[in-house]
Design an enzyme around this catalytic site. Structure first.
Site, PDB file in Angstrom:
ATOM      1  N   THR A 198       0.851  -1.188   0.000  1.00 56.31           N
ATOM      2  CA  THR A 198       0.000   0.000   0.000  1.00 56.31           C
ATOM      3  C   THR A 198       0.889   1.241   0.000  1.00 56.31           C
ATOM      4  O   THR A 198       1.964   1.249   0.591  1.00 56.31           O
ATOM      5  CB  THR A 198      -0.961   0.030   1.204  1.00 56.31           C
ATOM      6  OG1 THR A 198      -0.232   0.303   2.409  1.00 56.31           O
ATOM      7  CG2 THR A 198      -1.730  -1.278   1.333  1.00 56.31           C
ATOM      8  N   GLY A 199       0.426   2.278  -0.673  1.00 52.42           N
ATOM      9  CA  GLY A 199       1.243   3.481  -0.787  1.00 52.42           C
ATOM     10  C   GLY A 199       2.530   3.207  -1.541  1.00 52.42           C
ATOM     11  O   GLY A 199       3.581   3.764  -1.230  1.00 52.42           O
ATOM     12  N   GLY A 200       2.447   2.367  -2.562  1.00 56.38           N
ATOM     13  CA  GLY A 200       3.645   1.937  -3.268  1.00 56.38           C
ATOM     14  C   GLY A 200       4.078   2.815  -4.426  1.00 56.38           C
ATOM     15  O   GLY A 200       4.993   2.442  -5.156  1.00 56.38           O
ATOM     16  N   SER A 243       5.424   5.818  -4.164  1.00 56.56           N
ATOM     17  CA  SER A 243       6.526   6.730  -3.853  1.00 56.56           C
ATOM     18  C   SER A 243       7.256   6.262  -2.602  1.00 56.56           C
ATOM     19  O   SER A 243       6.782   5.395  -1.865  1.00 56.56           O
ATOM     20  CB  SER A 243       6.011   8.164  -3.641  1.00 56.56           C
ATOM     21  OG  SER A 243       5.167   8.231  -2.501  1.00 56.56           O
ATOM     22  N   GLY A 244       8.438   6.864  -2.377  1.00 59.42           N
ATOM     23  CA  GLY A 244       9.173   6.673  -1.136  1.00 59.42           C
ATOM     24  C   GLY A 244       9.498   5.231  -0.793  1.00 59.42           C
ATOM     25  O   GLY A 244       9.921   4.437  -1.642  1.00 59.42           O
ATOM     26  N   ILE A 245       9.288   4.881   0.471  1.00 60.01           N
ATOM     27  CA  ILE A 245       9.623   3.546   0.960  1.00 60.01           C
ATOM     28  C   ILE A 245       8.790   2.475   0.271  1.00 60.01           C
ATOM     29  O   ILE A 245       9.286   1.395  -0.049  1.00 60.01           O
ATOM     30  CB  ILE A 245       9.451   3.492   2.492  1.00 60.01           C
ATOM     31  CG1 ILE A 245      10.527   4.357   3.169  1.00 60.01           C
ATOM     32  CG2 ILE A 245       9.502   2.058   3.017  1.00 60.01           C
ATOM     33  CD1 ILE A 245      10.312   4.586   4.651  1.00 60.01           C
ATOM     34  N   GLY A 246       7.531   2.766   0.019  1.00 62.41           N
ATOM     35  CA  GLY A 246       6.676   1.804  -0.676  1.00 62.41           C
ATOM     36  C   GLY A 246       7.181   1.498  -2.072  1.00 62.41           C
ATOM     37  O   GLY A 246       7.224   0.338  -2.499  1.00 62.41           O
ATOM     38  N   SER A 264       7.333   3.841  12.878  1.00 61.64           N
ATOM     39  CA  SER A 264       8.295   4.940  12.921  1.00 61.64           C
ATOM     40  C   SER A 264       9.005   4.902  14.264  1.00 61.64           C
ATOM     41  O   SER A 264       8.406   4.506  15.278  1.00 61.64           O
ATOM     42  CB  SER A 264       7.580   6.285  12.755  1.00 61.64           C
ATOM     43  OG  SER A 264       8.443   7.367  13.063  1.00 61.64           O
ATOM     44  N   TYR A 266       0.916  11.901  15.112  1.00 65.47           N
ATOM     45  CA  TYR A 266       1.676  10.941  14.315  1.00 65.47           C
ATOM     46  C   TYR A 266       2.289   9.861  15.201  1.00 65.47           C
ATOM     47  O   TYR A 266       2.147   8.662  14.924  1.00 65.47           O
ATOM     48  CB  TYR A 266       2.767  11.678  13.537  1.00 65.47           C
ATOM     49  CG  TYR A 266       3.587  10.783  12.649  1.00 65.47           C
ATOM     50  CD1 TYR A 266       3.073  10.301  11.449  1.00 65.47           C
ATOM     51  CD2 TYR A 266       4.886  10.415  13.006  1.00 65.47           C
ATOM     52  CE1 TYR A 266       3.827   9.471  10.628  1.00 65.47           C
ATOM     53  CE2 TYR A 266       5.643   9.593  12.196  1.00 65.47           C
ATOM     54  CZ  TYR A 266       5.115   9.126  11.001  1.00 65.47           C
ATOM     55  OH  TYR A 266       5.862   8.305  10.195  1.00 65.47           O
TER      56      TYR A 266
END
Length: 246
Positions: A12-14, A16-19, A135, A148
């Site tokens: 999920t959220g793939g 950008s970034g870490i995904g 995190s 957060y």
């Protein structure tokens, strides 16, 4: 030898970034990869670059998750790797925080992540791997990060209970908790590069290894936890922050 080849993986959220980095690493090791994201253009761009399947789904909207589960199960059957990565942040003093900020973060980071796992459980193969993106702030008390940090701390609690509940099916559930990581998130806030550099220098000064992590660093850890080399690891939080928490 990696046992990722031939596995079905959902990130999920793939887009950008870490995904994105994790999807790339999984695909490179031979997995069939599906990425999700909220923005159609970003998902289409990322899926084309990675040569993976891209599906539109907002983790904060449960009907999107229902639709995602149905589409994935119909097209791919059961999955072997679930990386629940999508997340957002909102940073402000508690006194100045408004309800909309609280709800937006919790709806994605906690509620959305929780029900992504919940709804996919029947569609996980026995022996599957689930990884939450948490995190290091879940274990730190940093001003302005109350929402957060709370969302990620709660997510770690969900992870541990899920590990117990799913153990009879040999499904392993873990979380990865990065510290400061080089991604495009700062640019998305509209900050100038000089300000970004200044912020990065401030964070690096708190890290014993004197550098920021990369999305690729985190991706390699997620992939390791999804491999059969990690079949005796479950219910654990892995902090990857260059020693920042020390």
């Amino acid at each position: 030898m990696s046992t990722i080849k031939g596995k079905i993986a959902l990130v999920t959220g793939g887009n950008s970034g870490i995904g994105y980095a994790t999807a790339k690493e999984l695909a490179a090791k031979g997995a069939t990869v599906i990425i999700t994201g909220r923005r159609k253009d970003a998902v289409e761009k990322a899926s084309a670059e990675l040569k993976v399947t891209g599906l539109i789904a907002d983790q904060a909207i449960l009907k999107d998750t229902d639709a995602l589960v149905n589409e994935v199960s119909q097209k791919f059957g059961k999955i072997d790797i679930l990386f629940i990565n999508a997340g957002i942040g909102a940073f402000a003093p508690i006194e100045q925080t408004i309800e909309e900020q609280f709800d937006s973060v919790m709806n994605v980071n906690l509620k959305g992540a929780y029900f992504t796992l919940s709804k996919f459980i029947p569609h996980l193969n026995d022996g599957a791997s689930v990884v939450f993106l948490s995190s290091n702030s879940a274990s730190m008390s940093v001003p302005n990060s109350s929402i957060y940090s709370s969302s990620k701390l709660a997510l770690n609690s969900v992870m541990k209970i899920a590990a117990l509940e799913l153990a009879p099916r040999k499904i392993r559930v873990n979380s990865v908790s990065p510290g400061p990581t080089k991604t495009e998130i700062m640019s998305k806030f509209g900050l100038e590069q000089a300000i970004i550099d200044q912020l990065n220098e401030g964070m690096i000064s708190q890290i014993p290894l004197a550098k920021m992590g990369t999305a690729e660093d985190v991706a390699k850890l997620v992939v390791y936890l999804s491999d059969e080399a990690a079949t005796f690891i479950t219910g654990s939080e892995f902090v990857i922050d260059g020693g920042m928490m020390l």
